[in-house]
Design an enzyme around this catalytic site. Sequence first.
Site, PDB file in Angstrom:
ATOM      1  N   HIS A 118      -0.930 -22.129  -1.515  1.00 28.52           N
ATOM      2  CA  HIS A 118      -0.825 -22.562  -2.906  1.00 28.52           C
ATOM      3  C   HIS A 118      -2.231 -22.873  -3.413  1.00 28.52           C
ATOM      4  O   HIS A 118      -3.121 -23.220  -2.632  1.00 28.52           O
ATOM      5  CB  HIS A 118       0.053 -23.821  -2.961  1.00 28.52           C
ATOM      6  N   GLN A 145       6.263 -27.957   0.885  1.00 34.52           N
ATOM      7  CA  GLN A 145       7.559 -27.321   1.124  1.00 34.52           C
ATOM      8  C   GLN A 145       8.111 -27.670   2.497  1.00 34.52           C
ATOM      9  O   GLN A 145       9.318 -27.889   2.665  1.00 34.52           O
ATOM     10  CB  GLN A 145       7.437 -25.791   0.994  1.00 34.52           C
ATOM     11  N   LYS A 202       9.409 -32.998  -4.917  1.00 43.71           N
ATOM     12  CA  LYS A 202      10.164 -31.945  -4.230  1.00 43.71           C
ATOM     13  C   LYS A 202      11.150 -32.536  -3.225  1.00 43.71           C
ATOM     14  O   LYS A 202      12.060 -31.853  -2.768  1.00 43.71           O
ATOM     15  CB  LYS A 202       9.205 -30.981  -3.532  1.00 43.71           C
ATOM     16  N   ASP A 256      -0.636 -28.484   4.465  1.00 48.10           N
ATOM     17  CA  ASP A 256       0.046 -28.705   3.191  1.00 48.10           C
ATOM     18  C   ASP A 256       1.546 -28.702   3.475  1.00 48.10           C
ATOM     19  O   ASP A 256       2.139 -27.662   3.750  1.00 48.10           O
ATOM     20  CB  ASP A 256      -0.335 -27.583   2.218  1.00 48.10           C
ATOM     21  N   CYS A 299       1.442 -20.203  -8.452  1.00 47.77           N
ATOM     22  CA  CYS A 299       0.170 -20.774  -7.968  1.00 47.77           C
ATOM     23  C   CYS A 299      -0.210 -20.190  -6.613  1.00 47.77           C
ATOM     24  O   CYS A 299      -0.630 -20.914  -5.701  1.00 47.77           O
ATOM     25  CB  CYS A 299       0.252 -22.300  -7.896  1.00 47.77           C
TER      26      CYS A 299
END
Length: 415
Positions: free
Chosen positions: A131, A212, A235, A209, A373
Amino acid sequence: MNALSFDSDAAFDVERVRADFPALSLEVNGHPLVYLDNAASAQKPNQVIDGVAEFYRTSYANVHRGLHHLSNAATQAYEDARGKVARFVGAASADEIVFTRSVTEALNLVAHGLGESLQPGDEIILSVMEHHSNIVPWDFLRTQKGAVIKWVPTHADGSFDTEAFSALLSDRTRIVALTHMSNVLGTVTPIRWVADQLAGRDDITFVVDGAQGAVHLPVDVQALGCDFYAITGHKLYGPSGIGALWGRASKLETLPPYMGGGEMIDEVREDGVTFAPVPARFEAGTPPIAQAVGLGLAIDYIEAMGTQSVAAHEAALLAHAMEEISKINAVRVLGTAPNKGAIISFDVEGAHAHDVSTLLDRYGVAVRAGTHCAQPLLARMGVSSSCRASFGAYNTHDDVERFIDALNRAKAFFA
Protein backbone atom coordinates in the site's frame (compact mmCIF):
# COMPACT_ATOMS: atom_id res chain seq x y z
CA MET A 1 -22.61 -1.27 27.55
CA ASN A 2 -23.63 -4.50 25.84
CA ALA A 3 -21.05 -7.25 25.51
CA LEU A 4 -21.09 -9.97 22.90
CA SER A 5 -20.41 -13.46 24.15
CA PHE A 6 -20.16 -16.56 21.99
CA ASP A 7 -19.89 -20.16 23.01
CA SER A 8 -16.52 -21.14 21.55
CA ASP A 9 -17.88 -24.59 20.70
CA ALA A 10 -20.91 -23.25 18.82
CA ALA A 11 -21.04 -22.66 15.07
CA PHE A 12 -20.38 -19.11 13.93
CA ASP A 13 -23.74 -17.31 13.96
CA VAL A 14 -23.45 -14.64 11.28
CA GLU A 15 -27.05 -13.47 11.68
CA ARG A 16 -26.39 -12.78 15.34
CA VAL A 17 -23.36 -10.75 14.38
CA ARG A 18 -25.24 -8.81 11.69
CA ALA A 19 -27.85 -7.76 14.22
CA ASP A 20 -25.15 -5.74 16.01
CA PHE A 21 -24.35 -3.59 12.95
CA PRO A 22 -27.02 -0.93 12.32
CA ALA A 23 -25.63 0.07 8.91
CA LEU A 24 -26.42 -3.38 7.54
CA SER A 25 -30.16 -2.69 7.83
CA LEU A 26 -29.92 0.20 5.37
CA GLU A 27 -31.36 0.13 1.87
CA VAL A 28 -29.49 1.59 -1.12
CA ASN A 29 -31.42 2.39 -4.29
CA GLY A 30 -34.28 0.27 -3.02
CA HIS A 31 -32.09 -2.77 -2.31
CA PRO A 32 -30.78 -4.10 1.03
CA LEU A 33 -27.17 -3.00 1.45
CA VAL A 34 -24.49 -5.55 0.58
CA TYR A 35 -21.38 -4.00 2.09
CA LEU A 36 -18.23 -5.39 0.43
CA ASP A 37 -15.88 -2.47 1.02
CA ASN A 38 -14.41 -3.83 4.24
CA ALA A 39 -10.79 -3.61 3.11
CA ALA A 40 -11.23 0.16 2.93
CA SER A 41 -13.16 0.47 6.21
CA ALA A 42 -15.48 -1.80 8.17
CA GLN A 43 -18.85 -0.99 9.66
CA LYS A 44 -19.18 -0.58 13.45
CA PRO A 45 -21.19 -2.70 15.92
CA ASN A 46 -23.50 -1.20 18.51
CA GLN A 47 -21.09 -2.31 21.23
CA VAL A 48 -18.47 0.11 19.85
CA ILE A 49 -20.90 2.90 18.93
CA ASP A 50 -22.69 2.82 22.29
CA GLY A 51 -19.50 2.27 24.26
CA VAL A 52 -17.79 5.34 22.80
CA ALA A 53 -20.92 7.42 23.38
CA GLU A 54 -21.09 6.20 26.98
CA PHE A 55 -17.43 7.09 27.49
CA TYR A 56 -18.10 10.63 26.29
CA ARG A 57 -21.14 10.89 28.55
CA THR A 58 -19.60 9.60 31.77
CA SER A 59 -15.82 9.28 31.65
CA TYR A 60 -14.28 11.87 29.34
CA ALA A 61 -11.41 14.15 30.30
CA ASN A 62 -7.83 14.58 29.18
CA VAL A 63 -5.58 11.72 30.21
CA HIS A 64 -2.52 11.48 32.43
CA ARG A 65 -1.42 13.96 35.07
CA GLY A 66 -4.95 14.98 36.03
CA LEU A 67 -5.81 14.27 39.67
CA HIS A 68 -9.58 14.59 39.47
CA HIS A 69 -12.07 11.77 39.07
CA LEU A 70 -12.84 12.13 35.36
CA SER A 71 -9.19 12.37 34.37
CA ASN A 72 -8.40 9.25 36.36
CA ALA A 73 -11.35 7.42 34.77
CA ALA A 74 -10.33 8.48 31.26
CA THR A 75 -6.70 7.55 31.87
CA GLN A 76 -7.72 4.12 33.13
CA ALA A 77 -9.91 3.51 30.08
CA TYR A 78 -7.18 4.71 27.72
CA GLU A 79 -4.50 2.53 29.28
CA ASP A 80 -6.89 -0.43 29.48
CA ALA A 81 -7.27 -0.09 25.70
CA ARG A 82 -3.50 -0.18 25.33
CA GLY A 83 -3.47 -3.42 27.28
CA LYS A 84 -6.16 -4.89 25.02
CA VAL A 85 -4.10 -4.06 21.92
CA ALA A 86 -1.05 -5.64 23.53
CA ARG A 87 -3.02 -8.83 24.20
CA PHE A 88 -4.52 -8.82 20.72
CA VAL A 89 -1.16 -8.77 18.94
CA GLY A 90 0.74 -10.86 21.49
CA ALA A 91 3.02 -8.10 22.80
CA ALA A 92 5.29 -8.88 25.74
CA SER A 93 4.17 -5.68 27.49
CA ALA A 94 1.63 -2.89 27.06
CA ASP A 95 4.61 -0.51 27.03
CA GLU A 96 5.42 -1.88 23.55
CA ILE A 97 2.18 -0.37 22.19
CA VAL A 98 2.19 3.18 20.81
CA PHE A 99 -1.16 4.72 19.89
CA THR A 100 -1.17 6.50 16.53
CA ARG A 101 -3.84 7.95 14.23
CA SER A 102 -3.51 5.06 11.78
CA VAL A 103 -1.18 2.51 10.21
CA THR A 104 -0.02 5.35 8.00
CA GLU A 105 1.19 7.39 10.96
CA ALA A 106 2.73 4.30 12.57
CA LEU A 107 4.79 3.52 9.46
CA ASN A 108 5.84 7.15 9.11
CA LEU A 109 6.91 7.15 12.76
CA VAL A 110 9.13 4.11 12.19
CA ALA A 111 10.53 5.36 8.88
CA HIS A 112 11.36 8.75 10.41
CA GLY A 113 13.17 7.12 13.29
CA LEU A 114 15.09 4.55 11.27
CA GLY A 115 16.05 7.18 8.71
CA GLU A 116 18.19 8.97 11.27
CA SER A 117 20.90 6.31 11.00
CA LEU A 118 20.68 5.51 7.27
CA GLN A 119 23.66 6.15 5.03
CA PRO A 120 23.62 6.79 1.27
CA GLY A 121 23.41 3.45 -0.52
CA ASP A 122 21.71 1.63 2.35
CA GLU A 123 18.95 -0.60 1.03
CA ILE A 124 15.25 -0.95 1.83
CA ILE A 125 13.33 -4.00 0.59
CA LEU A 126 9.62 -3.62 -0.19
CA SER A 127 7.23 -5.84 -2.14
CA VAL A 128 5.29 -4.62 -5.16
CA MET A 129 2.12 -5.45 -3.18
CA GLU A 130 2.65 -2.61 -0.71
CA HIS A 131 0.00 0.00 0.00
CA HIS A 132 1.22 3.53 -0.59
CA SER A 133 1.37 3.93 3.19
CA ASN A 134 4.22 1.43 3.16
CA ILE A 135 5.94 2.96 0.14
CA VAL A 136 5.90 6.74 0.43
CA PRO A 137 7.54 7.00 3.90
CA TRP A 138 10.43 4.88 2.62
CA ASP A 139 10.61 6.89 -0.59
CA PHE A 140 11.18 9.93 1.61
CA LEU A 141 14.35 8.18 2.77
CA ARG A 142 15.35 7.52 -0.82
CA THR A 143 15.18 11.23 -1.65
CA GLN A 144 16.42 12.58 1.68
CA LYS A 145 19.03 10.01 2.67
CA GLY A 146 20.08 8.44 -0.62
CA ALA A 147 18.65 5.05 0.32
CA VAL A 148 18.03 2.45 -2.38
CA ILE A 149 14.63 0.72 -2.63
CA LYS A 150 14.48 -2.83 -3.96
CA TRP A 151 11.22 -4.50 -4.96
CA VAL A 152 10.12 -8.10 -4.40
CA PRO A 153 7.87 -9.21 -7.28
CA THR A 154 4.95 -11.60 -7.12
CA HIS A 155 4.40 -14.78 -9.09
CA ALA A 156 1.67 -14.84 -11.75
CA ASP A 157 -0.90 -15.93 -9.14
CA GLY A 158 0.02 -13.01 -6.89
CA SER A 159 2.00 -15.03 -4.36
CA PHE A 160 5.14 -13.59 -2.75
CA ASP A 161 8.34 -14.53 -4.66
CA THR A 162 10.56 -15.99 -1.93
CA GLU A 163 13.48 -16.70 -4.28
CA ALA A 164 13.50 -13.10 -5.48
CA PHE A 165 13.43 -11.88 -1.88
CA SER A 166 16.45 -13.99 -0.96
CA ALA A 167 18.33 -12.68 -4.00
CA LEU A 168 17.66 -9.07 -2.99
CA LEU A 169 19.21 -9.41 0.47
CA SER A 170 22.69 -7.93 0.67
CA ASP A 171 25.17 -6.58 3.19
CA ARG A 172 23.67 -3.11 2.56
CA THR A 173 20.10 -4.18 3.48
CA ARG A 174 18.97 -2.16 6.50
CA ILE A 175 15.14 -2.27 6.39
CA VAL A 176 12.59 -4.82 5.19
CA ALA A 177 9.01 -3.48 5.16
CA LEU A 178 6.23 -5.80 3.99
CA THR A 179 2.46 -6.09 4.13
CA HIS A 180 1.06 -9.02 6.12
CA MET A 181 -1.82 -9.27 3.64
CA SER A 182 -2.20 -7.47 0.33
CA ASN A 183 -5.15 -5.09 0.26
CA VAL A 184 -5.57 -5.80 -3.47
CA LEU A 185 -4.75 -9.48 -3.96
CA GLY A 186 -5.47 -10.88 -0.51
CA THR A 187 -2.05 -12.56 -0.68
CA VAL A 188 -0.65 -13.48 2.73
CA THR A 189 3.06 -12.70 2.94
CA PRO A 190 5.14 -15.43 4.66
CA ILE A 191 6.22 -13.15 7.49
CA ARG A 192 7.72 -15.90 9.67
CA TRP A 193 9.71 -17.23 6.73
CA VAL A 194 11.07 -13.73 6.01
CA ALA A 195 12.02 -13.31 9.68
CA ASP A 196 13.92 -16.59 9.52
CA GLN A 197 15.89 -15.33 6.51
CA LEU A 198 16.89 -12.28 8.55
CA ALA A 199 18.03 -14.30 11.57
CA GLY A 200 21.40 -13.10 12.81
CA ARG A 201 21.19 -9.84 10.86
CA ASP A 202 20.89 -7.39 13.74
CA ASP A 203 21.59 -4.60 11.26
CA ILE A 204 18.21 -5.17 9.56
CA THR A 205 14.88 -3.93 10.96
CA PHE A 206 11.76 -5.83 9.88
CA VAL A 207 8.57 -3.75 9.67
CA VAL A 208 5.12 -5.22 8.94
CA ASP A 209 2.00 -3.40 7.75
CA GLY A 210 -0.82 -5.26 9.51
CA ALA A 211 -3.72 -3.12 8.27
CA GLN A 212 -5.34 -6.13 6.57
CA GLY A 213 -3.53 -8.97 8.32
CA ALA A 214 -4.78 -8.07 11.78
CA VAL A 215 -8.36 -8.14 10.51
CA HIS A 216 -8.31 -11.53 8.81
CA LEU A 217 -5.52 -13.46 10.56
CA PRO A 218 -4.69 -14.29 14.17
CA VAL A 219 -1.65 -12.15 15.07
CA ASP A 220 1.17 -13.09 17.42
CA VAL A 221 4.09 -10.74 16.95
CA GLN A 222 6.38 -12.99 18.96
CA ALA A 223 5.71 -15.91 16.61
CA LEU A 224 5.91 -13.72 13.50
CA GLY A 225 9.41 -12.57 14.41
CA CYS A 226 9.17 -9.00 13.10
CA ASP A 227 10.41 -5.86 14.87
CA PHE A 228 7.41 -3.58 14.26
CA TYR A 229 3.76 -4.35 13.47
CA ALA A 230 1.12 -1.68 12.75
CA ILE A 231 -2.69 -1.96 12.96
CA THR A 232 -5.58 0.42 12.37
CA GLY A 233 -8.88 0.69 14.20
CA HIS A 234 -11.34 1.48 11.43
CA LYS A 235 -10.73 -1.82 9.59
CA LEU A 236 -11.10 -3.74 12.87
CA TYR A 237 -14.74 -2.64 13.36
CA GLY A 238 -13.52 0.23 15.52
CA PRO A 239 -13.36 4.04 15.12
CA SER A 240 -11.36 5.91 12.54
CA GLY A 241 -8.54 8.16 13.69
CA ILE A 242 -6.88 5.49 15.82
CA GLY A 243 -4.17 2.95 15.13
CA ALA A 244 -1.40 1.29 17.05
CA LEU A 245 2.22 0.41 16.56
CA TRP A 246 3.77 -2.57 18.28
CA GLY A 247 7.52 -2.36 18.53
CA ARG A 248 10.03 -4.70 20.07
CA ALA A 249 11.15 -2.91 23.25
CA SER A 250 14.81 -2.87 22.25
CA LYS A 251 13.90 -1.33 18.88
CA LEU A 252 11.49 1.27 20.27
CA GLU A 253 14.13 2.47 22.72
CA THR A 254 16.48 3.32 19.85
CA LEU A 255 13.98 5.45 17.91
CA PRO A 256 14.05 9.24 18.33
CA PRO A 257 10.73 11.02 18.93
CA TYR A 258 8.55 11.54 15.88
CA MET A 259 6.76 14.71 17.06
CA GLY A 260 7.44 17.17 19.84
CA GLY A 261 5.03 18.74 22.30
CA GLY A 262 3.26 18.02 25.53
CA GLU A 263 3.00 14.55 27.07
CA MET A 264 6.13 13.17 25.36
CA ILE A 265 8.58 15.08 27.51
CA ASP A 266 10.26 14.41 30.82
CA GLU A 267 11.51 17.94 31.39
CA VAL A 268 11.63 21.15 29.36
CA ARG A 269 14.22 23.78 30.29
CA GLU A 270 15.39 26.92 28.57
CA ASP A 271 18.61 25.16 27.67
CA GLY A 272 17.24 21.77 26.60
CA VAL A 273 14.61 19.03 26.64
CA THR A 274 14.57 15.47 27.92
CA PHE A 275 12.02 12.92 26.75
CA ALA A 276 9.59 10.60 28.48
CA PRO A 277 10.09 6.86 28.34
CA VAL A 278 8.43 4.67 25.70
CA PRO A 279 5.54 4.70 24.77
CA ALA A 280 4.77 8.27 25.95
CA ARG A 281 7.79 9.50 23.98
CA PHE A 282 5.84 8.86 20.76
CA GLU A 283 2.44 10.21 21.84
CA ALA A 284 2.87 13.98 21.71
CA GLY A 285 -0.14 16.15 22.50
CA THR A 286 -3.64 15.15 23.47
CA PRO A 287 -4.14 11.63 22.11
CA PRO A 288 -7.25 10.18 20.41
CA ILE A 289 -8.71 9.17 23.77
CA ALA A 290 -12.25 8.09 22.90
CA GLN A 291 -11.00 6.49 19.69
CA ALA A 292 -8.54 4.37 21.67
CA VAL A 293 -11.36 3.30 23.98
CA GLY A 294 -13.38 2.40 20.88
CA LEU A 295 -10.52 0.33 19.51
CA GLY A 296 -10.38 -1.56 22.78
CA LEU A 297 -14.12 -2.25 22.54
CA ALA A 298 -13.71 -3.44 18.94
CA ILE A 299 -10.99 -5.84 20.05
CA ASP A 300 -13.31 -7.14 22.76
CA TYR A 301 -15.91 -7.73 20.06
CA ILE A 302 -13.52 -9.55 17.71
CA GLU A 303 -12.20 -11.76 20.50
CA ALA A 304 -15.75 -12.62 21.56
CA MET A 305 -16.55 -13.73 18.00
CA GLY A 306 -13.34 -15.75 17.90
CA THR A 307 -10.63 -14.97 15.36
CA GLN A 308 -10.46 -18.58 14.16
CA SER A 309 -14.25 -18.72 13.70
CA VAL A 310 -14.26 -15.48 11.73
CA ALA A 311 -11.35 -16.66 9.58
CA ALA A 312 -13.17 -19.92 8.75
CA HIS A 313 -16.36 -18.02 7.91
CA GLU A 314 -14.51 -15.58 5.64
CA ALA A 315 -12.66 -18.44 3.92
CA ALA A 316 -15.99 -20.08 3.07
CA LEU A 317 -17.32 -16.80 1.65
CA LEU A 318 -14.16 -16.36 -0.42
CA ALA A 319 -14.36 -19.89 -1.83
CA HIS A 320 -18.02 -19.33 -2.75
CA ALA A 321 -17.33 -15.99 -4.41
CA MET A 322 -14.27 -17.23 -6.30
CA GLU A 323 -16.21 -20.21 -7.67
CA GLU A 324 -19.10 -18.06 -8.86
CA ILE A 325 -17.03 -15.23 -10.32
CA SER A 326 -14.98 -17.76 -12.33
CA LYS A 327 -18.17 -18.59 -14.24
CA ILE A 328 -18.55 -15.04 -15.57
CA ASN A 329 -16.93 -14.49 -18.95
CA ALA A 330 -14.83 -11.36 -19.48
CA VAL A 331 -14.19 -10.91 -15.75
CA ARG A 332 -10.59 -11.37 -14.60
CA VAL A 333 -9.65 -11.89 -10.97
CA LEU A 334 -6.35 -10.32 -9.89
CA GLY A 335 -4.58 -12.66 -7.50
CA THR A 336 -5.32 -16.32 -6.89
CA ALA A 337 -2.55 -17.19 -4.43
CA PRO A 338 -3.19 -20.20 -2.17
CA ASN A 339 -4.62 -19.35 1.27
CA LYS A 340 -5.34 -15.77 0.27
CA GLY A 341 -7.54 -13.57 2.42
CA ALA A 342 -11.16 -12.68 1.68
CA ILE A 343 -10.39 -9.98 -0.88
CA ILE A 344 -11.22 -10.21 -4.58
CA SER A 345 -9.97 -7.58 -7.01
CA PHE A 346 -11.23 -7.90 -10.56
CA ASP A 347 -11.66 -6.09 -13.84
CA VAL A 348 -14.40 -6.38 -16.44
CA GLU A 349 -13.35 -6.46 -20.08
CA GLY A 350 -14.26 -3.25 -21.88
CA ALA A 351 -15.39 -1.42 -18.74
CA HIS A 352 -13.75 1.05 -16.39
CA ALA A 353 -13.73 0.05 -12.73
CA HIS A 354 -15.54 3.23 -11.71
CA ASP A 355 -18.40 2.46 -14.10
CA VAL A 356 -18.67 -1.11 -12.84
CA SER A 357 -18.72 0.05 -9.23
CA THR A 358 -21.42 2.61 -10.02
CA LEU A 359 -23.59 -0.03 -11.65
CA LEU A 360 -23.15 -2.42 -8.72
CA ASP A 361 -24.27 0.36 -6.41
CA ARG A 362 -27.57 0.52 -8.29
CA TYR A 363 -28.29 -2.91 -6.81
CA GLY A 364 -27.13 -1.98 -3.31
CA VAL A 365 -23.72 -3.67 -3.65
CA ALA A 366 -20.84 -1.57 -2.29
CA VAL A 367 -17.37 -2.32 -3.68
CA ARG A 368 -14.25 -0.19 -4.02
CA ALA A 369 -12.93 0.99 -7.41
CA GLY A 370 -9.62 2.59 -8.33
CA THR A 371 -5.97 1.89 -7.68
CA HIS A 372 -6.51 0.94 -4.01
CA CYS A 373 -3.37 2.94 -3.13
CA ALA A 374 -1.26 0.24 -4.79
CA GLN A 375 -0.19 1.74 -8.11
CA PRO A 376 3.11 -0.19 -8.46
CA LEU A 377 1.22 -3.48 -8.11
CA LEU A 378 -1.47 -2.59 -10.63
CA ALA A 379 1.18 -1.37 -13.07
CA ARG A 380 2.94 -4.74 -12.79
CA MET A 381 -0.39 -6.45 -13.50
CA GLY A 382 -1.06 -4.31 -16.54
CA VAL A 383 -4.16 -2.49 -15.29
CA SER A 384 -4.76 1.11 -14.31
CA SER A 385 -7.63 0.38 -11.92
CA SER A 386 -9.80 -2.45 -10.66
CA CYS A 387 -12.87 -3.19 -8.59
CA ARG A 388 -12.45 -4.83 -5.19
CA ALA A 389 -14.95 -6.84 -3.18
CA SER A 390 -13.75 -7.50 0.36
CA PHE A 391 -15.55 -9.57 2.96
CA GLY A 392 -15.95 -9.21 6.71
CA ALA A 393 -17.34 -11.16 9.63
CA TYR A 394 -20.89 -9.96 8.99
CA ASN A 395 -21.09 -10.88 5.30
CA THR A 396 -23.17 -13.86 4.21
CA HIS A 397 -23.47 -16.32 1.36
CA ASP A 398 -26.56 -14.39 0.30
CA ASP A 399 -24.31 -11.32 -0.02
CA VAL A 400 -22.09 -13.36 -2.34
CA GLU A 401 -25.08 -14.37 -4.49
CA ARG A 402 -26.34 -10.79 -4.70
CA PHE A 403 -22.86 -9.54 -5.59
CA ILE A 404 -22.56 -12.10 -8.40
CA ASP A 405 -26.04 -11.29 -9.69
CA ALA A 406 -25.27 -7.56 -9.73
CA LEU A 407 -21.93 -8.21 -11.44
CA ASN A 408 -23.66 -10.22 -14.16
CA ARG A 409 -26.11 -7.36 -14.67
CA ALA A 410 -23.26 -4.85 -14.83
CA LYS A 411 -21.31 -6.95 -17.31
CA ALA A 412 -24.37 -7.25 -19.54
CA PHE A 413 -24.51 -3.44 -19.69
CA PHE A 414 -21.10 -3.39 -21.41
CA ALA A 415 -21.73 -6.37 -23.71
